[in-house]
Design an enzyme around this catalytic site. Sequence first.
Site, PDB file in Angstrom:
ATOM      1  N   HIS A 308       0.885  -1.072   0.284  1.00 28.49           N
ATOM      2  CA  HIS A 308      -0.021  -0.033  -0.042  1.00 28.49           C
ATOM      3  C   HIS A 308       0.988   1.147  -0.040  1.00 28.49           C
ATOM      4  O   HIS A 308       1.853   1.411   0.618  1.00 28.49           O
ATOM      5  CB  HIS A 308      -0.581   0.041   1.124  1.00 28.49           C
ATOM      6  CG  HIS A 308      -2.168   0.914   1.028  1.00 28.49           C
ATOM      7  ND1 HIS A 308      -1.932   2.390   1.355  1.00 28.49           N
ATOM      8  CD2 HIS A 308      -3.256   0.749   0.625  1.00 28.49           C
ATOM      9  CE1 HIS A 308      -3.192   2.754   1.091  1.00 28.49           C
ATOM     10  NE2 HIS A 308      -3.876   2.174   0.685  1.00 28.49           N
ATOM     11  N   ASP A 365      -7.844  -5.435   0.107  1.00 28.27           N
ATOM     12  CA  ASP A 365      -8.660  -6.321  -0.981  1.00 28.27           C
ATOM     13  C   ASP A 365      -8.124  -7.832  -0.793  1.00 28.27           C
ATOM     14  O   ASP A 365      -8.309  -8.776  -1.520  1.00 28.27           O
ATOM     15  CB  ASP A 365      -8.121  -5.792  -2.259  1.00 28.27           C
ATOM     16  CG  ASP A 365      -9.027  -4.635  -2.534  1.00 28.27           C
ATOM     17  OD1 ASP A 365     -10.214  -4.665  -2.340  1.00 28.27           O
ATOM     18  OD2 ASP A 365      -8.673  -3.687  -3.495  1.00 28.27           O
TER      19      ASP A 365
HETATM   20  N1  ACO Z   1       4.270  -7.610  -4.692  1.00 30.39           N
HETATM   21  C1  ACO Z   1       5.837  -7.186  -4.933  1.00 30.39           C
HETATM   22  N2  ACO Z   1       6.591  -6.432  -4.634  1.00 30.39           N
HETATM   23  C2  ACO Z   1       5.722  -5.224  -4.532  1.00 30.39           C
HETATM   24  C3  ACO Z   1       4.387  -5.197  -4.047  1.00 30.39           C
HETATM   25  C4  ACO Z   1       3.637  -6.567  -4.415  1.00 30.39           C
HETATM   26  N3  ACO Z   1       2.369  -6.373  -4.129  1.00 30.39           N
HETATM   27  N4  ACO Z   1       4.018  -3.925  -3.938  1.00 30.39           N
HETATM   28  C5  ACO Z   1       5.146  -3.305  -3.705  1.00 30.39           C
HETATM   29  N5  ACO Z   1       6.253  -4.014  -4.015  1.00 30.39           N
HETATM   30  C6  ACO Z   1       7.607  -3.464  -4.183  1.00 30.39           C
HETATM   31  C7  ACO Z   1       8.071  -2.732  -5.376  1.00 30.39           C
HETATM   32  O1  ACO Z   1       8.378  -3.550  -6.492  1.00 30.39           O
HETATM   33  C8  ACO Z   1       9.038  -1.769  -4.734  1.00 30.39           C
HETATM   34  O2  ACO Z   1      10.098  -2.718  -4.549  1.00 30.39           O
HETATM   35  P1  ACO Z   1      11.852  -1.843  -5.020  1.00 30.39           P
HETATM   36  O3  ACO Z   1      11.776  -0.848  -3.899  1.00 30.39           O
HETATM   37  O4  ACO Z   1      12.541  -3.095  -4.746  1.00 30.39           O
HETATM   38  O5  ACO Z   1      11.748  -1.494  -6.338  1.00 30.39           O
HETATM   39  C9  ACO Z   1       8.434  -1.520  -3.430  1.00 30.39           C
HETATM   40  O6  ACO Z   1       7.739  -2.545  -3.069  1.00 30.39           O
HETATM   41  C10 ACO Z   1       7.899  -0.310  -2.900  1.00 30.39           C
HETATM   42  O7  ACO Z   1       6.785  -0.341  -4.141  1.00 30.39           O
HETATM   43  P2  ACO Z   1       6.087   0.796  -5.135  1.00 30.39           P
HETATM   44  O8  ACO Z   1       5.528   0.266  -6.369  1.00 30.39           O
HETATM   45  O9  ACO Z   1       7.027   1.814  -5.135  1.00 30.39           O
HETATM   46  O10 ACO Z   1       4.922   1.287  -3.956  1.00 30.39           O
HETATM   47  P3  ACO Z   1       3.679   2.182  -4.364  1.00 30.39           P
HETATM   48  O11 ACO Z   1       3.345   2.632  -3.201  1.00 30.39           O
HETATM   49  O12 ACO Z   1       4.016   2.997  -5.658  1.00 30.39           O
HETATM   50  O13 ACO Z   1       2.292   1.029  -4.793  1.00 30.39           O
HETATM   51  C11 ACO Z   1       0.506  -0.552  -4.735  1.00 30.39           C
HETATM   52  C12 ACO Z   1       1.424   0.646  -3.954  1.00 30.39           C
HETATM   53  C13 ACO Z   1       0.402  -0.119  -6.016  1.00 30.39           C
HETATM   54  C14 ACO Z   1      -0.484  -0.684  -3.804  1.00 30.39           C
HETATM   55  C15 ACO Z   1       1.826  -1.504  -4.721  1.00 30.39           C
HETATM   56  O14 ACO Z   1       1.948  -2.110  -3.509  1.00 30.39           O
HETATM   57  C16 ACO Z   1       1.065  -2.797  -5.347  1.00 30.39           C
HETATM   58  O15 ACO Z   1       1.035  -2.941  -6.811  1.00 30.39           O
HETATM   59  N6  ACO Z   1       0.231  -3.831  -5.062  1.00 30.39           N
HETATM   60  C17 ACO Z   1      -0.477  -4.773  -5.609  1.00 30.39           C
HETATM   61  C18 ACO Z   1      -1.973  -4.344  -5.983  1.00 30.39           C
HETATM   62  C19 ACO Z   1      -2.897  -3.771  -4.986  1.00 30.39           C
HETATM   63  O16 ACO Z   1      -2.992  -4.646  -3.957  1.00 30.39           O
HETATM   64  N7  ACO Z   1      -3.638  -2.726  -4.952  1.00 30.39           N
HETATM   65  C20 ACO Z   1      -4.554  -2.629  -4.060  1.00 30.39           C
HETATM   66  C21 ACO Z   1      -3.799  -1.448  -3.111  1.00 30.39           C
HETATM   67  S1  ACO Z   1      -5.334  -1.020  -1.804  1.00 30.39           S
HETATM   68  C22 ACO Z   1      -6.560  -0.107  -3.069  1.00 30.39           C
HETATM   69  O17 ACO Z   1      -6.167   0.640  -3.828  1.00 30.39           O
HETATM   70  C23 ACO Z   1      -8.023  -0.399  -2.551  1.00 30.39           C
END
Ligand code: ACO
Length: 430
Positions: A308, A365
Site C-alpha cells: 500500500h 483487498d
Molecule cells: N508484490 C511485490 N512487490 C511489491 C508489491 C507487491 N504487491 N508492492 C510493492 N512492491 C515492491 C515494489 O516492487 C518496490 O520494490 P523496490 O523498492 O525493490 O523497487 C517496493 O515494494 C515499493 O513499491 P512501489 O511500487 O514503489 O509502491 P507504491 O506505493 O507505488 O505502490 C501499490 C503501492 C500500487 C498498492 C503496490 O503495493 C501494488 O502494486 N500492490 C499490489 C496491487 C494491490 O493490491 N493494489 C490495491 C491497493 S489497496 C487499494 O487501492 C484499494
Amino acid sequence: MDQSSAKFIVDGNAYDLPVITGTEGEKGVDISKLRAQSNYVTFDQGFGNTSNCLSSITFLDGEQGVLRYRGYPIEQLAERSSFLETAYLLIYGELPNAEQLRSFSEAFTENSMIHEDMKNLFNGYPSTAHPMAILASMVCSLEAYYPDIDTMNPNPEEFDQIAAQLMSKIRTIAAFAYKKSIGEPFVYPRHDLEYVPNFLNMMFSSPTRAYKIYDEVVKAVKVLLILHADHEQNCSTSTVRLVGSAQSNLFASISSGICALWGPLHGGANEAVIDMLEAIHKGGGDVDHCLERAKDKTNPFRLMGVGHRVYKSYDPRAKIIKECAHDLLAKLGIHDPLLDIAMRLEEKVLKDSYFVDRNLYPNVDFYSGIIYKAVGIPRNMFTVMFAIGRMPGWIAHWREMKDSPGTRIGRPRQIYVGPHKRDYVPINKR
Ligand code: ACO
C-alpha cells in the site's frame, strides 16, 4: 495553522516556506508560492509526498495502522454503525440523529429507481461488457436525466438530492448491469428493504426465484461497504477532486473516479487477488512459487492484495475483513480452499525479508474477494462492490473541494525533458 516556517535554499538564495500542521500533528511545507518566488517547482512522481488539499474527512496513520472517519475509529464504525449512518457521517461531518437518519434513508428509497429510459442504455451493451464499464457510463449519464438540477454548483437542497440519488441509484445500476450480463430480467428496488438487503434482492432474486436474505450475509456486505467508504486522497478520490476542480458536475466527477478505481493497482485488486489465489490452487497450492515470482525484479508480477502506498504496517481494514471472512464462511458452512491459500500466503509474506524490508502487508483487498465469492457475487462485480462502498467518500470529497476557500483548478506542473527547439522539416526532406 502553524506559524513556523521551513527554509528552501537554492542558487545561494533562501526562501521561507510556511509550515502547515494538521489536527493530528502531521506537518506539511506549503510550496504553493515557491515557483513564483524562486522559479523552482517540486518533483514528486505519483504524489507520494504531496498534499493537494486540507481535508477534515478521514485521518490515516500508515505507520500505526490507524484509520478514522471524521474522528471515529474504523473498528467502531464497522462493528456498530450502519452503511447509511457512516455515509451520512462522511458526507455531512457528524453522526446523524434519529430524524436526520430517517430522512436520509427516505431519500434513498425515493431515489432508488432509475429513469425507465435508462434501461435502453443497458441494452446497448454486449453481454460480455465489464460491469465497471457500464457503471462508469451510467453514472455519468445520470446527469442527462436531471436537467433541472444544477449539478455543477448545487444549492444545499439540490446537493442533498443528488447525493441520495447517486448513493441509491449506483446500487440499482450495479444490480441491473449484473442482470444484463446473465441475461435475466431486471429486478426493481423495493421500498420495504434496507440498503444492503435491497441490493442483494435486486442481484439474486428473479421472477421465478425468491432470494433468501441471510443476516450474516447482510452484515458481511455492510462491513465491507463501511470499510471501503473512504480512504482520503487515494487514486480514485484524487481523480474525483481533480475532475471536480474544473467545475465538472458531480456525476461526471464520480464517473471518472469509478474509472480510476477499476485499475488492478487500485480497486481492481480484489478481482486480481481471486485470480491469483485460483491460479495457485489450480497449480497444486504452491504459494512459494507465487512469492518467488513476486520477488523477481525481472518479472512484472506483483502479489495482488499486498502493499500500500500509505500503510507501512498492517492495514486495519484487512484485519477486520480477515475476521469477517472467517466468521461468514463458518456461519454459511463453506470451506473455501482459497481462504487457506490466502492465509498461507499471508503467513509467508509476514516473515519473508523481501516483504518485511519493504513494509508490505496484506491490504483491504486481500480477503474481500473471499467474502464476495461466498456471498455469490461474481468476480467481475467485485470492483463494482468497492465503488458502491466508496460512493459516500467520493461525494464527501467533491463537496469539501467545492466548499473549501482557495480551491483552484487542479493542474500539476512538469519538468520538460524533450527536444530543444528545432525547425520543421518537410516530409520529402526527412
Ligand atoms: N508484490 C511485490 N512487490 C511489491 C508489491 C507487491 N504487491 N508492492 C510493492 N512492491 C515492491 C515494489 O516492487 C518496490 O520494490 P523496490 O523498492 O525493490 O523497487 C517496493 O515494494 C515499493 O513499491 P512501489 O511500487 O514503489 O509502491 P507504491 O506505493 O507505488 O505502490 C501499490 C503501492 C500500487 C498498492 C503496490 O503495493 C501494488 O502494486 N500492490 C499490489 C496491487 C494491490 O493490491 N493494489 C490495491 C491497493 S489497496 C487499494 O487501492 C484499494
